[in-house]
Design a protein around this motif. Structure first.
Motif, short mmCIF file in Angstrom:
data_model
loop_
_atom_site.label_atom_id
_atom_site.label_comp_id
_atom_site.label_asym_id
_atom_site.label_seq_id
_atom_site.Cartn_x
_atom_site.Cartn_y
_atom_site.Cartn_z
N PRO A 53 -58.82 21.07 -29.48
CA PRO A 53 -57.72 21.23 -30.12
C PRO A 53 -56.94 20.44 -29.67
O PRO A 53 -56.47 20.12 -31.39
N SER A 54 -56.87 20.66 -28.81
CA SER A 54 -54.94 20.47 -28.26
C SER A 54 -55.26 19.12 -28.58
O SER A 54 -53.53 19.18 -28.83
N LEU A 55 -56.16 17.69 -28.52
CA LEU A 55 -55.43 16.70 -28.92
C LEU A 55 -55.14 16.94 -30.45
O LEU A 55 -54.42 15.66 -30.60
N PHE A 56 -55.43 17.70 -31.52
CA PHE A 56 -55.45 18.10 -32.75
C PHE A 56 -52.97 17.83 -32.29
O PHE A 56 -52.58 16.75 -33.35
N PHE A 57 -52.72 18.63 -31.88
CA PHE A 57 -51.24 18.84 -31.96
C PHE A 57 -50.72 17.75 -30.94
O PHE A 57 -49.25 17.29 -31.34
N GLU A 58 -51.35 16.99 -29.54
CA GLU A 58 -50.77 16.13 -28.89
C GLU A 58 -51.00 15.10 -30.34
O GLU A 58 -49.72 14.41 -30.13
N THR A 59 -51.33 14.67 -30.74
CA THR A 59 -51.82 13.55 -31.48
C THR A 59 -50.74 13.80 -32.59
O THR A 59 -49.70 12.94 -32.98
N LEU A 60 -50.40 15.09 -33.18
CA LEU A 60 -49.63 14.60 -34.13
C LEU A 60 -48.09 15.22 -33.51
O LEU A 60 -46.78 14.43 -33.91
N ARG A 61 -47.37 15.31 -32.64
CA ARG A 61 -46.39 14.80 -31.06
C ARG A 61 -46.32 13.80 -31.33
O ARG A 61 -45.32 13.00 -31.52
N ASP A 62 -46.97 12.69 -30.96
CA ASP A 62 -47.05 10.93 -31.32
C ASP A 62 -46.20 11.23 -32.61
O ASP A 62 -45.58 9.93 -32.39
N MET A 63 -47.64 11.22 -33.38
CA MET A 63 -46.77 10.78 -34.66
C MET A 63 -44.92 11.43 -35.08
O MET A 63 -44.66 11.11 -36.47
N GLY A 64 -44.66 12.89 -34.58
CA GLY A 64 -43.00 13.23 -35.13
C GLY A 64 -43.78 13.91 -35.97
O GLY A 64 -42.82 14.23 -36.91
N SER B 222 -43.84 17.39 -46.22
CA SER B 222 -43.82 18.31 -47.01
C SER B 222 -44.41 18.85 -48.58
O SER B 222 -43.61 19.84 -49.03
N ALA B 223 -44.00 18.02 -49.35
CA ALA B 223 -44.59 17.85 -50.78
C ALA B 223 -46.84 18.34 -50.23
O ALA B 223 -47.28 19.17 -51.35
N LEU B 224 -47.39 18.84 -49.67
CA LEU B 224 -48.46 18.92 -49.29
C LEU B 224 -48.64 20.24 -49.48
O LEU B 224 -48.25 21.27 -48.61
N PRO B 225 -49.72 20.72 -50.42
CA PRO B 225 -49.72 22.19 -50.46
C PRO B 225 -50.67 23.10 -49.39
O PRO B 225 -51.60 22.95 -47.85
N PRO B 226 -49.53 24.51 -48.90
CA PRO B 226 -49.84 24.80 -47.37
C PRO B 226 -50.80 24.99 -47.12
O PRO B 226 -52.66 24.86 -45.48
N GLU B 227 -52.57 25.01 -48.36
CA GLU B 227 -53.59 25.61 -48.38
C GLU B 227 -54.73 24.43 -47.34
O GLU B 227 -55.54 24.66 -46.31
N ARG B 228 -53.90 23.20 -47.52
CA ARG B 228 -54.73 21.96 -46.95
C ARG B 228 -53.84 21.95 -45.91
O ARG B 228 -54.69 20.71 -44.93
N VAL B 229 -53.01 22.06 -45.65
CA VAL B 229 -52.57 21.36 -43.82
C VAL B 229 -53.14 22.80 -43.78
O VAL B 229 -53.60 22.78 -42.50
N GLU B 230 -53.66 24.19 -43.78
CA GLU B 230 -54.41 25.80 -43.28
C GLU B 230 -55.72 24.68 -43.47
O GLU B 230 -56.17 24.67 -42.19
N GLY B 231 -56.63 24.36 -43.75
CA GLY B 231 -57.27 23.53 -44.28
C GLY B 231 -57.66 22.08 -42.58
O GLY B 231 -58.99 21.98 -42.15
N GLU B 232 -57.14 21.45 -42.61
CA GLU B 232 -56.83 20.53 -41.14
C GLU B 232 -56.81 21.28 -40.71
O GLU B 232 -57.48 20.60 -39.05
N LEU B 233 -56.00 22.24 -40.00
CA LEU B 233 -55.94 23.10 -38.90
C LEU B 233 -57.41 23.66 -38.57
O LEU B 233 -57.78 23.43 -37.03
N ARG B 234 -57.94 23.86 -39.09
CA ARG B 234 -59.36 25.12 -39.05
C ARG B 234 -60.58 23.97 -38.72
O ARG B 234 -60.68 25.01 -37.84
N LYS B 235 -60.13 22.89 -39.44
CA LYS B 235 -61.68 22.47 -39.03
C LYS B 235 -60.43 21.83 -37.19
O LYS B 235 -61.64 21.80 -35.85
#
Length: 277
Positions: free
Chosen positions: A176-187, A155-168
């Motif tokens: 790209p689906s592996l990004f979301f699948e991994t985050l899902r596994d991590m909760g 929750s403390a992460l700056p939104p622009e850094r979240v967007e930066g990782e998402l863009r990559k």
């Protein structure tokens, strides 16, 4: 095989003043973060760093107390890295690979494993970096790394850094689906999505503010030109508005002699609508 274009050099056994003297002798020393022991050389794409200790002093990914320690040793210096594959070093004098945390084994197996249970959670951005690494390189996060990431607060992460990782993940990964699948596994999928929505809101607010500022600036330029041309008994033109606006720094590249809509037209229209209300 993934081509590596980044060259990071970590110098052990020299004090900062000794390293700076050597770099000055080579010419073009750059201080990219001297207080953190990070330097560069003009004309070379190098990051030249000194070993350092890091201690988290807050919840953000930049909230660290950093101390340079030239005699820390390679194992302790590598311990602050995020994943074992990123903790690998090569002795440039001997060519020997320094693999304190079995990064070569994980690299060959395509496994993304964190280095240290204590230091890894200190930077919450590593959760997203791990997910985008998995997507870009087709790696699988180790079970213990997934379990550790479940308890990390993003929750403390700056939104622009979240967007930066998402863009990559979206633009550089074959899946790209592996990004979301991994985050899902991590909760962490819901929290990452909330952070991205916050990024979009911040971006929209910024765009709205820029639009309002441009309209105000154009209106001011128009008033100034009316006054100036009234004194000279001349009729102001759109180009004249644009030149004045350019001088005021509010509109760039607005002259268009090909008959297209003038870039400042939306601002002028919005200003007229407000005057009618």
């Amino acid at each position: 095989y993934v081509e590596n274009t980044d060259v990071d050099i970590e110098v052990h056994g020299l004090t900062p003043s000794q390293l700076e003297e050597i770099l000055d002798g080579l010419g073009g020393r750059l201080e990219m973060g001297a207080s953190f022991g990070i330097y560069g050389l003009k004309g070379y794409g190098l990051d030249i760093a000194m070993p350092r200790r890091e201690r988290a002093i807050g919840r953000g990914h930049r909230d660290f107390d950093v101390t340079v320690d030239p005699f820390l040793g390679t194992e302790q210096a590598a311990r602050r890295r995020d994943f074992t594959i990123n903790a690998l070093m090569e002795d440039v004098l001997t060519g020997r690979v320094l693999d304190h945390f079995h990064g070569v084994r994980d690299l060959r197996r395509g496994v993304l494993r964190h280095v240290d249970d204590r230091t890894f959670p200190e930077d919450p951005l590593r959760v997203l970096r791990g997910a985008q690494f998995a997507a870009r390189f087709g790696f699988t996060a180790a079970p213990e790394t997934i379990a550790l990431c479940r308890g990390i607060d993003l929750s403390a992460l700056p939104p622009e850094r979240v967007e930066g990782e998402l863009r990559k993940a979206l633009l550089q990964a074959e899946r790209p689906s592996l990004f979301f699948e991994t985050l899902r596994d991590m909760g962490q999928l819901v929290l990452a999505g909330q952070a991205h929505q916050q990024t979009q809101r911040c971006t929209q607010d910024r765009q709205d503010q820029l639009r309002r500022n441009a309209c105000k600036s154009f209106s001011l330029c128009r008033v100034l030109h009316h006054q100036q041309h009234r004194a000279n008994n001349q009729q102001p033109t759109a180009d004249a508005y644009g030149k004045q606006a350019q001088q005021q720094g509010c509109i760039a590249g607005q002259q268009n002699r090909q008959g297209q809509q003038h870039p400042s037209a939306p601002c002028a229209t919005a200003e007229k609508q407000r005057h009618r209300q």
